[in-house]
Design a protein around this motif. Structure first.
Motif, mmCIF file in Angstrom:
data_model
loop_
_atom_site.group_PDB
_atom_site.id
_atom_site.type_symbol
_atom_site.label_atom_id
_atom_site.label_comp_id
_atom_site.label_asym_id
_atom_site.label_seq_id
_atom_site.Cartn_x
_atom_site.Cartn_y
_atom_site.Cartn_z
ATOM 1 N N TRP A 107 0.617 -1.301 0.011
ATOM 2 C CA TRP A 107 0.064 0.010 -0.160
ATOM 3 C C TRP A 107 0.826 1.314 0.065
ATOM 4 O O TRP A 107 0.346 2.425 0.114
ATOM 5 N N PHE A 115 0.016 3.584 2.983
ATOM 6 C CA PHE A 115 -1.381 3.837 3.152
ATOM 7 C C PHE A 115 -1.456 5.227 3.455
ATOM 8 O O PHE A 115 -0.601 6.015 3.592
ATOM 9 N N TRP A 137 -8.200 -8.582 3.300
ATOM 10 C CA TRP A 137 -7.776 -7.122 3.999
ATOM 11 C C TRP A 137 -6.658 -6.626 2.810
ATOM 12 O O TRP A 137 -5.531 -6.226 3.239
ATOM 13 N N ASN A 138 -7.244 -6.505 1.611
ATOM 14 C CA ASN A 138 -6.322 -5.578 0.653
ATOM 15 C C ASN A 138 -7.265 -4.862 -0.313
ATOM 16 O O ASN A 138 -7.589 -5.292 -1.269
ATOM 17 N N PRO A 139 -7.782 -3.902 0.156
ATOM 18 C CA PRO A 139 -8.659 -2.882 -0.566
ATOM 19 C C PRO A 139 -8.296 -2.633 -1.957
ATOM 20 O O PRO A 139 -6.736 -2.280 -2.218
ATOM 21 N N THR A 160 -13.230 -4.684 -0.840
ATOM 22 C CA THR A 160 -12.303 -5.678 -0.385
ATOM 23 C C THR A 160 -12.825 -6.877 0.273
ATOM 24 O O THR A 160 -14.109 -6.722 0.577
ATOM 25 N N GLU A 212 -12.725 -9.710 3.369
ATOM 26 C CA GLU A 212 -12.225 -9.777 4.675
ATOM 27 C C GLU A 212 -12.318 -11.023 5.267
ATOM 28 O O GLU A 212 -13.561 -11.510 5.323
ATOM 29 N N LEU A 254 -7.885 -8.055 10.499
ATOM 30 C CA LEU A 254 -6.715 -7.005 9.665
ATOM 31 C C LEU A 254 -5.582 -6.960 10.351
ATOM 32 O O LEU A 254 -5.352 -6.608 11.640
ATOM 33 N N HIS A 288 -4.933 0.505 11.797
ATOM 34 C CA HIS A 288 -4.886 1.575 10.927
ATOM 35 C C HIS A 288 -5.350 2.902 11.690
ATOM 36 O O HIS A 288 -6.543 3.041 12.253
ATOM 37 N N GLU A 291 -12.695 8.175 6.929
ATOM 38 C CA GLU A 291 -12.899 7.136 5.899
ATOM 39 C C GLU A 291 -14.058 6.635 6.007
ATOM 40 O O GLU A 291 -14.475 6.499 7.145
ATOM 41 N N PHE A 335 -17.027 3.334 5.729
ATOM 42 C CA PHE A 335 -17.176 1.871 5.511
ATOM 43 C C PHE A 335 -18.568 1.560 5.081
ATOM 44 O O PHE A 335 -19.567 1.747 5.623
ATOM 45 N N TRP A 358 -15.361 -3.958 14.494
ATOM 46 C CA TRP A 358 -14.179 -3.363 14.486
ATOM 47 C C TRP A 358 -13.839 -2.671 15.891
ATOM 48 O O TRP A 358 -14.735 -2.555 16.571
ATOM 49 N N HIS A 409 -8.313 1.769 14.130
ATOM 50 C CA HIS A 409 -9.127 0.872 14.201
ATOM 51 C C HIS A 409 -8.442 -0.533 13.623
ATOM 52 O O HIS A 409 -7.573 -0.458 12.746
ATOM 53 N N LEU A 437 -16.490 -5.815 2.098
ATOM 54 C CA LEU A 437 -16.484 -4.281 2.756
ATOM 55 C C LEU A 437 -16.065 -3.339 1.518
ATOM 56 O O LEU A 437 -15.416 -3.645 0.744
ATOM 57 N N VAL A 456 -14.573 0.174 1.229
ATOM 58 C CA VAL A 456 -13.838 1.057 2.121
ATOM 59 C C VAL A 456 -14.068 2.420 0.886
ATOM 60 O O VAL A 456 -13.438 2.372 -0.066
HETATM 61 C C1 PHB Z 1 -8.652 0.534 7.188
HETATM 62 O O1 PHB Z 1 -7.613 0.439 7.598
HETATM 63 O O2 PHB Z 1 -9.520 1.087 6.977
HETATM 64 C C2 PHB Z 1 -8.731 -0.841 6.238
HETATM 65 C C3 PHB Z 1 -7.795 -1.412 5.708
HETATM 66 C C4 PHB Z 1 -7.629 -2.648 4.969
HETATM 67 C C5 PHB Z 1 -9.185 -3.344 4.611
HETATM 68 C C6 PHB Z 1 -10.253 -2.818 5.266
HETATM 69 C C7 PHB Z 1 -9.907 -1.406 5.992
HETATM 70 O O3 PHB Z 1 -9.066 -4.243 3.952
#
Ligand code: PHB
Ligand code: FE
Length: 328
Positions: free
Chosen positions: A62, A65, A219-221, A235, A237, A241, A245, A251, A253, A262, A292, A302, A304
């Motif tokens: 990322w 990120f 866990w890889n948007p 992504t 899940e 995660l 983060h 952001e 969801f 969460w 989170h 999910l 994002v």
């Molecule tokens: C996030 O930190 O918001 C996050 C990261 C990876 C995901 C989903 C959410 O797959």
């Protein structure tokens, strides 16, 4: 334009377990059969090798990120979009009060090269840090080969929208992308498109649920649409995660299927704030001053929704913009 030389990676000869140790400034990273050790002038930390590699994989893929990537409650990175802070204990109240925290700033290519070198050397054959625990082999044991094909995967970024001409190659398809075991009930039919004559290349639609049902990673948007600064990053899940983060912007969801719990904490101290369970159709915003981590009991979809405006972190940290999208 001048091209800089590849960043120098400082590493040792392999230890008795077969793994190299890596140095970055005053930080030192090493691993054995089960654990990764992180040392800095005022402390030493230990993490499970599998949790460390899953976090490292995402930080690398990322490109650090948005905001903070905590590998756990102690170690992590802060992205300054050009440089990156590497820290230990910086976002942990107890380390801060004991003055045992440590932070150093590196040019992004330098920390990226070291992290890539570490990920490459420490990931054994058969272990895919992006996969769910039941769909991959073990991270543990003495050094055994590598898994370069898995760890050099990049997040796929659409230039327009998935399905629009020019982005077709981004679509998952039946060839090599089977429907995941948890998504066998997801209909695979594509939407019917009826464009006015002359607009056939401008109208696009695709089945996002079918697309996501074939994702091999967790866990890889991936960015499937870009509209100005608005990025849709759906992504799939499963399990936990691998990072916590810390946001530098709000952001959103949107829970598309199944359930994610969460755990929300104060971004700077790590103190617990809330536990929020998202069920299908739930929509929520994560404020800019929290961190989170998500828990998915079975594979879940999910969406994002990110705002990529590069001015946001400064506007929020200066107080010009609030940390929440709505004040009630
Ligand atoms: C996030 O930190 O918001 C996050 C990261 C990876 C995901 C989903 C959410 O797959
Ligand atoms: Fe986040």
């Amino acid at each position: 334009m001048t091209l800089s030389a590849p960043a120098q990676v400082t590493s040792t000869e392999p230890n008795q377990h077969g793994y190299r140790a890596f140095s970055l400034g005053e930080f030192r990273f090493s691993r054995d059969e089960y654990f990764v050790y992180v040392e800095w002038p005022t402390g030493k930390h230990v993490m499970s090798a599998d949790a460390f590699l899953k976090a490292l994989q995402r930080d690398v893929a990322w490109q650090f990120f948005y905001g903070i990537v905590n590998f756990d409650g102690v170690v992590g990175t802060v992205n300054h979009y050009g440089t990156v802070d590497l820290f230990a204990g910086r976002y942990n109240d107890v380390y801060r009060k004991a003055e045992l925290d440590h932070m150093e700033n590196f040019a992004t290519p330098v920390i990226k090269a070291t992290f890539e070198g570490m990920l490459d050397d420490w990931t054994n054959e058969g272990f895919d840090p992006f996969a769910s625990p039941t769909e991959t082999g073990s991270a543990f044991g003495v050094k055994n080969g590598n898994n370069r094909a898995a760890i050099t995967r990049h997040r796929v970024t659409a230039a327009r929208m998935v399905g629009v001409p020019g982005d077709e190659e981004l679509r998952n398809d039946e060839n090599g992308h089977p429907v995941n075991r948890h998504f066998r009930d997801v209909p695979q039919d594509e939407p019917e498109k009826r464009a006015e004559p002359g607009f056939e290349n401008d109208l696009a639609a695709f089945n996002l649920f079918a697309y996501l049902s074939r994702s091999q990673v967790t866990w890889n948007p991936s960015v499937v649409s870009v509209c100005g600064d608005s990025l849709y990053c759906p992504t799939t899940e499963e399990y936990i995660l691998p990072i916590i983060h810390g946001n530098d912007r709000v952001e959103w969801f949107i829970q598309l299927s199944d359930e994610i719990i969460w755990q929300v904490e104060d971004r700077d101290s790590g103190s617990a704030l809330a536990k929020v369970t998202f069920r299908p159709g739930d929509v929520g915003a994560m404020p800019a001053d929290i961190r989170h981590q998500g828990y998915a009991p079975k594979r879940a979809m999910l969406l994002v929704w990110e705002n990529a405006d590069p001015d946001l972190p400064a506007l929020i940290s200066s107080g010009a913009l609030p940390s929440v999208p709505v004040e009630f």
